[in-house]
Design an enzyme around this catalytic site. Structure first.
Site, PDB file in Angstrom:
ATOM      1  N   GLY A   1       0.817  -1.206   0.000  1.00 33.90           N
ATOM      2  CA  GLY A   1       0.000   0.000   0.000  1.00 33.90           C
ATOM      3  C   GLY A   1       0.851   1.257   0.000  1.00 33.90           C
ATOM      4  O   GLY A   1       0.624   2.181  -0.800  1.00 33.90           O
TER       5      GLY A   1
ATOM      6  N   CYS B   1       3.490  -8.655   2.331  1.00 28.55           N
ATOM      7  CA  CYS B   1       3.089  -9.416   1.141  1.00 28.55           C
ATOM      8  C   CYS B   1       4.295  -9.987   0.397  1.00 28.55           C
ATOM      9  O   CYS B   1       4.328 -11.169   0.071  1.00 28.55           O
ATOM     10  CB  CYS B   1       2.260  -8.523   0.218  1.00 28.55           C
ATOM     11  SG  CYS B   1       1.919  -9.300  -1.357  1.00 28.55           S
TER      12      CYS B   1
ATOM     13  N   CYS C   1       2.193 -13.160   1.191  1.00 30.12           N
ATOM     14  CA  CYS C   1       1.572 -13.732  -0.018  1.00 30.12           C
ATOM     15  C   CYS C   1       2.568 -14.345  -1.006  1.00 30.12           C
ATOM     16  O   CYS C   1       2.345 -15.464  -1.487  1.00 30.12           O
ATOM     17  CB  CYS C   1       0.790 -12.662  -0.771  1.00 30.12           C
ATOM     18  SG  CYS C   1      -0.061 -11.499   0.287  1.00 30.12           S
TER      19      CYS C   1
ATOM     20  N   LYS D   1       4.642 -17.329   0.380  1.00 33.64           N
ATOM     21  CA  LYS D   1       3.625 -18.364   0.658  1.00 33.64           C
ATOM     22  C   LYS D   1       3.198 -19.049  -0.633  1.00 33.64           C
ATOM     23  O   LYS D   1       3.166 -20.273  -0.733  1.00 33.64           O
ATOM     24  CB  LYS D   1       2.430 -17.712   1.362  1.00 33.64           C
ATOM     25  CG  LYS D   1       1.283 -18.605   1.761  1.00 33.64           C
ATOM     26  CD  LYS D   1       0.233 -18.842   0.695  1.00 33.64           C
ATOM     27  CE  LYS D   1      -0.372 -17.622   0.076  1.00 33.64           C
ATOM     28  NZ  LYS D   1      -1.339 -16.911   0.865  1.00 33.64           N
TER      29      LYS D   1
ATOM     30  N   GLY E   1      -7.518 -21.511  12.726  1.00 36.98           N
ATOM     31  CA  GLY E   1      -8.341 -22.053  11.640  1.00 36.98           C
ATOM     32  C   GLY E   1      -8.617 -21.031  10.570  1.00 36.98           C
ATOM     33  O   GLY E   1      -9.546 -21.194   9.778  1.00 36.98           O
TER      34      GLY E   1
ATOM     35  N   TYR F   1      -7.063 -18.166   7.409  1.00 41.83           N
ATOM     36  CA  TYR F   1      -6.336 -18.286   6.142  1.00 41.83           C
ATOM     37  C   TYR F   1      -4.948 -18.892   6.371  1.00 41.83           C
ATOM     38  O   TYR F   1      -4.552 -19.837   5.722  1.00 41.83           O
ATOM     39  CB  TYR F   1      -6.054 -16.911   5.553  1.00 41.83           C
ATOM     40  CG  TYR F   1      -7.126 -16.165   4.826  1.00 41.83           C
ATOM     41  CD1 TYR F   1      -7.087 -16.054   3.443  1.00 41.83           C
ATOM     42  CD2 TYR F   1      -8.124 -15.482   5.508  1.00 41.83           C
ATOM     43  CE1 TYR F   1      -8.019 -15.297   2.757  1.00 41.83           C
ATOM     44  CE2 TYR F   1      -9.061 -14.729   4.828  1.00 41.83           C
ATOM     45  CZ  TYR F   1      -9.007 -14.640   3.445  1.00 41.83           C
ATOM     46  OH  TYR F   1      -9.927 -13.891   2.781  1.00 41.83           O
TER      47      TYR F   1
ATOM     48  N   GLU G   1      -3.725 -22.542   5.176  1.00 39.11           N
ATOM     49  CA  GLU G   1      -2.813 -22.590   4.032  1.00 39.11           C
ATOM     50  C   GLU G   1      -1.520 -23.313   4.404  1.00 39.11           C
ATOM     51  O   GLU G   1      -1.041 -24.176   3.652  1.00 39.11           O
ATOM     52  CB  GLU G   1      -2.495 -21.168   3.545  1.00 39.11           C
ATOM     53  CG  GLU G   1      -3.682 -20.499   2.874  1.00 39.11           C
ATOM     54  CD  GLU G   1      -3.398 -19.086   2.363  1.00 39.11           C
ATOM     55  OE1 GLU G   1      -4.187 -18.601   1.547  1.00 39.11           O
ATOM     56  OE2 GLU G   1      -2.407 -18.462   2.787  1.00 39.11           O
TER      57      GLU G   1
ATOM     58  N   ARG H   1     -10.025 -24.115  17.472  1.00 39.12           N
ATOM     59  CA  ARG H   1     -10.851 -24.110  18.695  1.00 39.12           C
ATOM     60  C   ARG H   1     -12.351 -24.201  18.417  1.00 39.12           C
ATOM     61  O   ARG H   1     -13.121 -24.564  19.291  1.00 39.12           O
ATOM     62  CB  ARG H   1     -10.545 -22.853  19.519  1.00 39.12           C
ATOM     63  CG  ARG H   1     -10.876 -21.554  18.803  1.00 39.12           C
ATOM     64  CD  ARG H   1     -10.481 -20.357  19.643  1.00 39.12           C
ATOM     65  NE  ARG H   1     -10.757 -19.096  18.951  1.00 39.12           N
ATOM     66  CZ  ARG H   1     -10.483 -17.906  19.459  1.00 39.12           C
ATOM     67  NH1 ARG H   1      -9.893 -17.786  20.634  1.00 39.12           N
ATOM     68  NH2 ARG H   1     -10.766 -16.801  18.780  1.00 39.12           N
TER      69      ARG H   1
ATOM     70  N   ARG I   1     -13.872 -19.821   9.509  1.00 40.25           N
ATOM     71  CA  ARG I   1     -15.118 -19.219   9.999  1.00 40.25           C
ATOM     72  C   ARG I   1     -15.465 -17.983   9.162  1.00 40.25           C
ATOM     73  O   ARG I   1     -14.596 -17.200   8.806  1.00 40.25           O
ATOM     74  CB  ARG I   1     -14.941 -18.806  11.477  1.00 40.25           C
ATOM     75  CG  ARG I   1     -16.163 -18.193  12.099  1.00 40.25           C
ATOM     76  CD  ARG I   1     -16.010 -18.143  13.609  1.00 40.25           C
ATOM     77  NE  ARG I   1     -14.879 -17.326  14.050  1.00 40.25           N
ATOM     78  CZ  ARG I   1     -14.921 -16.009  14.163  1.00 40.25           C
ATOM     79  NH1 ARG I   1     -16.008 -15.336  13.856  1.00 40.25           N
ATOM     80  NH2 ARG I   1     -13.854 -15.345  14.591  1.00 40.25           N
TER      81      ARG I   1
ATOM     82  N   THR J   1      -3.746  -7.506   0.408  1.00 42.80           N
ATOM     83  CA  THR J   1      -2.844  -6.636  -0.350  1.00 42.80           C
ATOM     84  C   THR J   1      -3.567  -5.754  -1.376  1.00 42.80           C
ATOM     85  O   THR J   1      -3.365  -4.539  -1.401  1.00 42.80           O
ATOM     86  CB  THR J   1      -1.782  -7.507  -1.062  1.00 42.80           C
ATOM     87  OG1 THR J   1      -1.065  -8.206  -0.065  1.00 42.80           O
ATOM     88  CG2 THR J   1      -0.845  -6.682  -1.911  1.00 42.80           C
TER      89      THR J   1
ATOM     90  N   HIS K   1     -15.801 -25.715 -22.919  1.00 42.99           N
ATOM     91  CA  HIS K   1     -15.821 -27.153 -22.638  1.00 42.99           C
ATOM     92  C   HIS K   1     -14.553 -27.824 -23.149  1.00 42.99           C
ATOM     93  O   HIS K   1     -14.081 -27.474 -24.229  1.00 42.99           O
ATOM     94  CB  HIS K   1     -17.041 -27.764 -23.343  1.00 42.99           C
ATOM     95  CG  HIS K   1     -17.245 -29.198 -23.001  1.00 42.99           C
ATOM     96  ND1 HIS K   1     -17.689 -29.608 -21.768  1.00 42.99           N
ATOM     97  CD2 HIS K   1     -17.045 -30.315 -23.738  1.00 42.99           C
ATOM     98  CE1 HIS K   1     -17.761 -30.927 -21.761  1.00 42.99           C
ATOM     99  NE2 HIS K   1     -17.373 -31.383 -22.933  1.00 42.99           N
TER     100      HIS K   1
ATOM    101  N   GLU L   1     -16.953 -24.256 -16.381  1.00 47.32           N
ATOM    102  CA  GLU L   1     -18.160 -24.202 -17.218  1.00 47.32           C
ATOM    103  C   GLU L   1     -19.415 -24.465 -16.383  1.00 47.32           C
ATOM    104  O   GLU L   1     -20.510 -24.046 -16.732  1.00 47.32           O
ATOM    105  CB  GLU L   1     -18.087 -25.174 -18.401  1.00 47.32           C
ATOM    106  CG  GLU L   1     -18.125 -26.635 -18.022  1.00 47.32           C
ATOM    107  CD  GLU L   1     -18.036 -27.555 -19.249  1.00 47.32           C
ATOM    108  OE1 GLU L   1     -18.883 -27.439 -20.135  1.00 47.32           O
ATOM    109  OE2 GLU L   1     -17.090 -28.377 -19.301  1.00 47.32           O
TER     110      GLU L   1
END
Ligand code: NDP
Length: 452
Positions: A16, A43, A48, A51, A176, A178, A182, A199, A205, A311, A435, A440
């Site tokens: 940012g 990031c 990010c 990761k 629990g 991101y 990940e 937990r 969530r 980000t 396809h 699709e």
């Protein structure tokens, strides 16, 4: 000529801050930017980007077996962490250099220093140098926090994971959200024995129940020992690892414990309150719709404001700030319908309302399909995907789209455009399918599976 040393001083060289500094400098403003650590921020340096590179590394494990199913004569390989880590470090050095070059090329003066706010129009570097500045932009981001658990400092956070000298054999990941989910998948893919404690009742969530349910089911299927309704009570250092006492009374030794239990804004010691900037209960800088604080010359963007910790959102907030302050075009930040992806295995892409949130709001129809995709079914893998649309019964607009699939992040970026434009289910249906693809299904689901 301005009477100030700088028209704009940005504190923090993350996504940012860097974008705001560059775009402001392009308007002819005299811009300075200070960063106390490495240019690029969370990031690029410890979030990010590294990761995602670890996600790529971890995905190769399943590909050996897939390749054999497709007729290739290949053996399972072994993962060499030091070799990957060295390549990762050089890639991050390269990216950091690119960020610096972009700033210098835009005419931004870089100060490699911690900086504090010493007046409504003044900042000070750590060596005592002070600058008078017309506008201050606080873009200092956030950092992971350790929970209030006995000896939690024995654990690591996502900040350390990229720097480990060696990968643990057995790791416990706590959380629990991101980051926990990940990294549970990444490390599992890199052959680490992963236990994840969450937990609550189900990980991720706030996201669509059906989508997070499939992610968690597939994570368990792929080998993550996910334990729900479970937390750490206390930890102790033993010769052979960290002994973790759990909320159900059991004890187990792990080589490493990683906490991914949330992040906190970096406002400590910045001097903000002393000059009249309001800081909230979670240490966030309080701002209005234009990212302006109570002090008219001081603005804040990104994770330090604790709005949406992503980000691209920080970047958009930075651009809106420049429009407002340097281009005479007051621009509010639009936080509605932000698409995002969780890089678990399988990946999840999501935009708009979950089925559960939409039900609270209005009458809806749910279109959903779950199946084994061609590519992995051929290799006899049990992987399933989910494509789901939540549609308003009255306006016919697609209120939410939830995808669990390989490349869900890529898909949701494109679906996000249509949904942001207010596309209806009938407009989705009017689009011809590509396809054979997984996506699709987004334009071929004819009948609702549920109405509510
Ligand atoms: P989150 O806030 O998403 O998740 C924190 C998790 O830790 C939750 O599951 C929470 O449980 C749990 N938790 C909190 N306190 C405790 C505690 N004392 N004991 C045990 N568990 C606890 O934070 P993250 O650190 O995962 O991520 C921070 C932000 O970073 C995200 O919100 C996201 O915006 C951003 N991010 C985005 C990514 C992406 O776009 N792919 C990737 C990584 C991060 P509970 O649910 O019960 O509160």
């Amino acid at each position: 000529m301005s009477n100030f040393d700088y028209d704009l001083f940005v504190i923090g060289g993350g996504s940012g801050g860097v974008r705001a500094a560059r775009v402001a400098a392009a308007t002819g403003a005299n811009v300075g930017l200070a960063e106390e650590f490495r240019m690029g921020g969370t990031c690029v340096i410890r979030g990010c980007v590294p990761k995602k590179l670890m996600v790529f590394a971890s995905e190769y494990q399943e590909m050996f077996a897939d390749a054999r199913a497709y007729g290739w004569d290949v053996q399972d390989g072994t993962f060499n962490w030091p070799s990957f880590r060295t390549n990762l470090a050089s890639e991050l050095d390269r990216l950091e250099a690119v960020y610096r070059k972009l700033l210098v090329g835009s005419g931004v003066a870089i100060h490699d220093s911690r900086t504090t706010v010493t007046g409504t129009h003044e900042v000070a570097l750590s060596d005592g140098t002070k600058f008078s500045v017309k506008h201050i932009l606080v873009a200092t981001g956030g950092r992971p926090v350790l929970p209030d658990i006995k000896n939690s400092e024995l654990g690591i956070t996502s900040n350390n994971i990229f720097l480990l000298p060696e990968l643990p054999k057995k790791i416990l990941i706590v959380g629990g959200g991101y980051i926990a989910s990940e990294f549970a998948c990444i490390l599992n893919g890199l052959s680490v024995e992963v236990t994840q404690f969450y937990r609550g009742e189900q990980i991720l969530r706030g996201f669509d129940d059906e989508a997070r349910g499939l992610v968690s089911e597939m994570m368990i299927e792929k080998g993550v020992n996910l334990q729900l309704g479970m937390n750490v009570l206390e930890m102790e250092k033993y010769d052979d690892g960290i002994c973790v006492k759990c909320t159900n009374g059991s004890e187990k030794i792990y080589d490493q414990v990683m906490f991914a239990t949330g992040r906190t804004p970096n406002t400590d010691g910045l001097g903000l309150e002393a000059v009249g900037v309001e800081v909230g209960l979670s240490k966030e800088v309080m701002v209005d719709d234009y990212s302006q604080t109570k002090v008219p010359s001081i603005y804040a963007i990104g994770d330090v404001t604790n709005r949406v910790q992503l980000t691209p959102v920080a970047i958009r907030e930075g651009m809106a700030f420049v429009e407002t302050v340097f281009k005479g075009n007051p621009t509010k930040i639009d936080h509605a319908l932000i698409p995002s992806a969780i890089f678990t295995q399988p990946e999840m892409g999501t935009v708009g309302l979950s089925e559960e949130d939409a039900r609270q709001q209005e009458a809806i129809e749910v279109y959903a399909t779950s199946f084994r995709p061609l590519q992995t079914a051929f290799a006899n893998r049990p992987d399933r995907v989910l494509m789901k649309l939540v549609v308003s019964k009255t306006t016919r607009k697609v209120l939410g789209c939830h995808i669990v699939s390989p490349n869900a992040g890529e898909m949701i970026q494109l679906a996000g455009i249509a949904i942001k434009m207010g596309a209806t289910k009938e407009q989705f249906d009017a689009t011809c399918a590509v396809h054979p693809t997984i996506s699709e299904e987004l334009v071929t689901m004819r009948d609702p599976v549920r109405t509510a």
